[in-house]
Design an enzyme around this catalytic site. Structure first.
Site, mmCIF file in Angstrom:
data_model
loop_
_atom_site.group_PDB
_atom_site.id
_atom_site.type_symbol
_atom_site.label_atom_id
_atom_site.label_comp_id
_atom_site.label_asym_id
_atom_site.label_seq_id
_atom_site.Cartn_x
_atom_site.Cartn_y
_atom_site.Cartn_z
ATOM 1 N N ASP A 106 0.812 -1.214 0.000
ATOM 2 C CA ASP A 106 0.000 0.000 0.000
ATOM 3 C C ASP A 106 0.848 1.268 0.000
ATOM 4 O O ASP A 106 0.588 2.201 -0.739
ATOM 5 C CB ASP A 106 -0.985 -0.004 1.188
ATOM 6 C CG ASP A 106 -0.332 -0.346 2.527
ATOM 7 O OD1 ASP A 106 0.915 -0.471 2.591
ATOM 8 O OD2 ASP A 106 -1.071 -0.509 3.520
ATOM 9 N N ARG A 161 -10.261 0.783 6.186
ATOM 10 C CA ARG A 161 -9.705 0.176 4.968
ATOM 11 C C ARG A 161 -10.671 0.242 3.786
ATOM 12 O O ARG A 161 -10.258 0.222 2.641
ATOM 13 C CB ARG A 161 -9.366 -1.301 5.212
ATOM 14 C CG ARG A 161 -8.210 -1.542 6.151
ATOM 15 C CD ARG A 161 -7.751 -2.990 6.030
ATOM 16 N NE ARG A 161 -6.958 -3.458 7.156
ATOM 17 C CZ ARG A 161 -5.647 -3.255 7.310
ATOM 18 N NH1 ARG A 161 -4.970 -2.591 6.403
ATOM 19 N NH2 ARG A 161 -5.010 -3.723 8.362
ATOM 20 N N PHE A 218 -0.253 10.762 8.206
ATOM 21 C CA PHE A 218 -0.775 9.407 8.390
ATOM 22 C C PHE A 218 -2.080 9.286 7.619
ATOM 23 O O PHE A 218 -3.050 9.979 7.900
ATOM 24 C CB PHE A 218 -0.993 9.084 9.870
ATOM 25 C CG PHE A 218 -1.318 7.634 10.081
ATOM 26 C CD1 PHE A 218 -0.297 6.702 10.204
ATOM 27 C CD2 PHE A 218 -2.644 7.197 10.111
ATOM 28 C CE1 PHE A 218 -0.590 5.349 10.363
ATOM 29 C CE2 PHE A 218 -2.941 5.849 10.274
ATOM 30 C CZ PHE A 218 -1.919 4.929 10.399
ATOM 31 N N ASP A 263 -5.235 1.244 6.952
ATOM 32 C CA ASP A 263 -6.048 1.252 8.173
ATOM 33 C C ASP A 263 -5.471 2.134 9.261
ATOM 34 O O ASP A 263 -4.306 2.535 9.231
ATOM 35 C CB ASP A 263 -6.141 -0.163 8.745
ATOM 36 C CG ASP A 263 -4.832 -0.591 9.410
ATOM 37 O OD1 ASP A 263 -3.772 -0.455 8.764
ATOM 38 O OD2 ASP A 263 -4.869 -1.028 10.568
ATOM 39 N N ASP A 290 7.087 3.684 3.255
ATOM 40 C CA ASP A 290 7.326 4.663 4.318
ATOM 41 C C ASP A 290 8.834 4.673 4.613
ATOM 42 O O ASP A 290 9.585 5.378 3.952
ATOM 43 C CB ASP A 290 6.465 4.268 5.524
ATOM 44 C CG ASP A 290 6.505 5.284 6.644
ATOM 45 O OD1 ASP A 290 6.722 6.475 6.361
ATOM 46 O OD2 ASP A 290 6.314 4.901 7.816
ATOM 47 N N LYS A 325 5.673 8.022 0.695
ATOM 48 C CA LYS A 325 5.744 9.216 1.543
ATOM 49 C C LYS A 325 7.086 9.895 1.365
ATOM 50 O O LYS A 325 8.113 9.225 1.379
ATOM 51 C CB LYS A 325 5.621 8.809 3.005
ATOM 52 C CG LYS A 325 4.250 9.010 3.576
ATOM 53 C CD LYS A 325 4.300 8.825 5.073
ATOM 54 C CE LYS A 325 2.994 8.240 5.534
ATOM 55 N NZ LYS A 325 2.966 8.046 6.987
HETATM 56 P P1 5GP Z 1 7.846 0.705 5.935
HETATM 57 O O1 5GP Z 1 8.459 -0.622 6.224
HETATM 58 O O2 5GP Z 1 8.060 1.207 4.541
HETATM 59 O O3 5GP Z 1 8.201 1.728 6.973
HETATM 60 O O4 5GP Z 1 6.340 0.504 6.248
HETATM 61 C C1 5GP Z 1 5.363 0.339 5.364
HETATM 62 C C2 5GP Z 1 4.131 -0.071 6.157
HETATM 63 O O5 5GP Z 1 3.860 0.853 7.228
HETATM 64 C C3 5GP Z 1 2.936 -0.014 5.261
HETATM 65 O O6 5GP Z 1 2.735 -1.272 4.628
HETATM 66 C C4 5GP Z 1 1.834 0.326 6.233
HETATM 67 O O7 5GP Z 1 1.361 -0.877 6.826
HETATM 68 C C5 5GP Z 1 2.488 1.141 7.319
HETATM 69 N N1 5GP Z 1 2.297 2.596 7.110
HETATM 70 C C6 5GP Z 1 3.240 3.512 6.857
HETATM 71 N N2 5GP Z 1 2.722 4.732 6.734
HETATM 72 C C7 5GP Z 1 1.388 4.599 6.888
HETATM 73 C C8 5GP Z 1 0.276 5.527 6.843
HETATM 74 O O8 5GP Z 1 0.381 6.732 6.627
HETATM 75 N N3 5GP Z 1 -0.955 4.982 7.044
HETATM 76 C C9 5GP Z 1 -1.156 3.662 7.289
HETATM 77 N N4 5GP Z 1 -2.421 3.267 7.472
HETATM 78 N N5 5GP Z 1 -0.146 2.771 7.325
HETATM 79 C C10 5GP Z 1 1.117 3.234 7.132
HETATM 80 MG MG MG Z 2 1.623 -2.848 5.465
#
Ligand code: 5GP
Ligand code: MG
Length: 173
Positions: free
Chosen positions: A95, A160, A147, A154, A98, A126
């Site tokens: 999705d 969702r 966020f 979610d 981050d 992001k």
């Molecule tokens: P990363 O490993 O890239 O830090 O994390 C990605 C995961 O963090 C995404 O799959 C999601 O589950 C969660 N995440 C990161 N930012 C957001 C956000 O703004 N909203 C939501 N709902 N989940 C996020």
């Molecule tokens: Mg995720």
């Protein structure tokens, strides 16, 4: 709830992403699309219906350990639902990108399982958050460091189902 990306804008972008994905594969072999549960749900359902290639669909789970006895930030990958991907082209979908840790780890895991190629597609990326270098092959939208929820994303397993991407009032840090 502030709407950051409307349902119509998502729809248009996913049409174009499906075209970009189709153009990236030339050898006529089937593509195994692997979604990271649960956030991939809506994005994946909409995207795969527009990809003009023979497609197989599969899922993987990646979640951060939450137990007290484990170090925070460690990622638990579960792949019981994954078919044999040896020698396959895999398109991994998440999705949102981050910090980049999830996709980095899951791509390595899929290569370890024998995938011939792994490309990655995310609905959202992001800005200013990435901690590990990772370049996704397909990006829907670049968004500010807020966020977001909806369209699969979610907060405490709610929101969702929203057809748009929104920013919660009083969002968590
Ligand atoms: P990363 O490993 O890239 O830090 O994390 C990605 C995961 O963090 C995404 O799959 C999601 O589950 C969660 N995440 C990161 N930012 C957001 C956000 O703004 N909203 C939501 N709902 N989940 C996020
Ligand atoms: Mg995720």
């Amino acid at each position: 709830m502030d709407v950051l990306i409307t349902a119509d804008a998502i729809c248009d972008r996913i049409d174009r992403m499906a075209g970009e994905i189709g153009a990236a594969y030339h050898d006529g072999r089937p593509l195994t699309v692997v979604g990271i549960l649960t956030g991939c749900l809506v994005f994946m359902a909409d995207l795969i219906r527009r990809i003009d290639l023979p497609v197989r669909v599969a899922f993987i789970t990646a979640s951060s350990y939450r137990g007290e006895a484990t170090s925070p930030g460690k990622l638990l990958i579960r792949d019981e639902l994954l078919p044999d991907i040896r020698g396959r082209h895999v398109l991994l979908l998440d999705d949102i990108l981050d910090t980049g840790k999830t996709l980095t780890r899951v791509v390595a895991h899929l290569l370890d399982r024998g995938a011939e190629t792994v490309k990655a597609g995310v609905l959202l990326r992001k800005v200013g958050r990435q901690e590990v270098p990772f370049e996704p092959d397909f990006v829907g939208f670049t968004i500010p460091d807020r966020f977001v929820v909806g369209y699969g994303l979610d907060f405490n397993d709610e929101y969702r189902h929203l057809p748009y991407i929104g920013v919660l009032d009083g969002p968590p840090a």
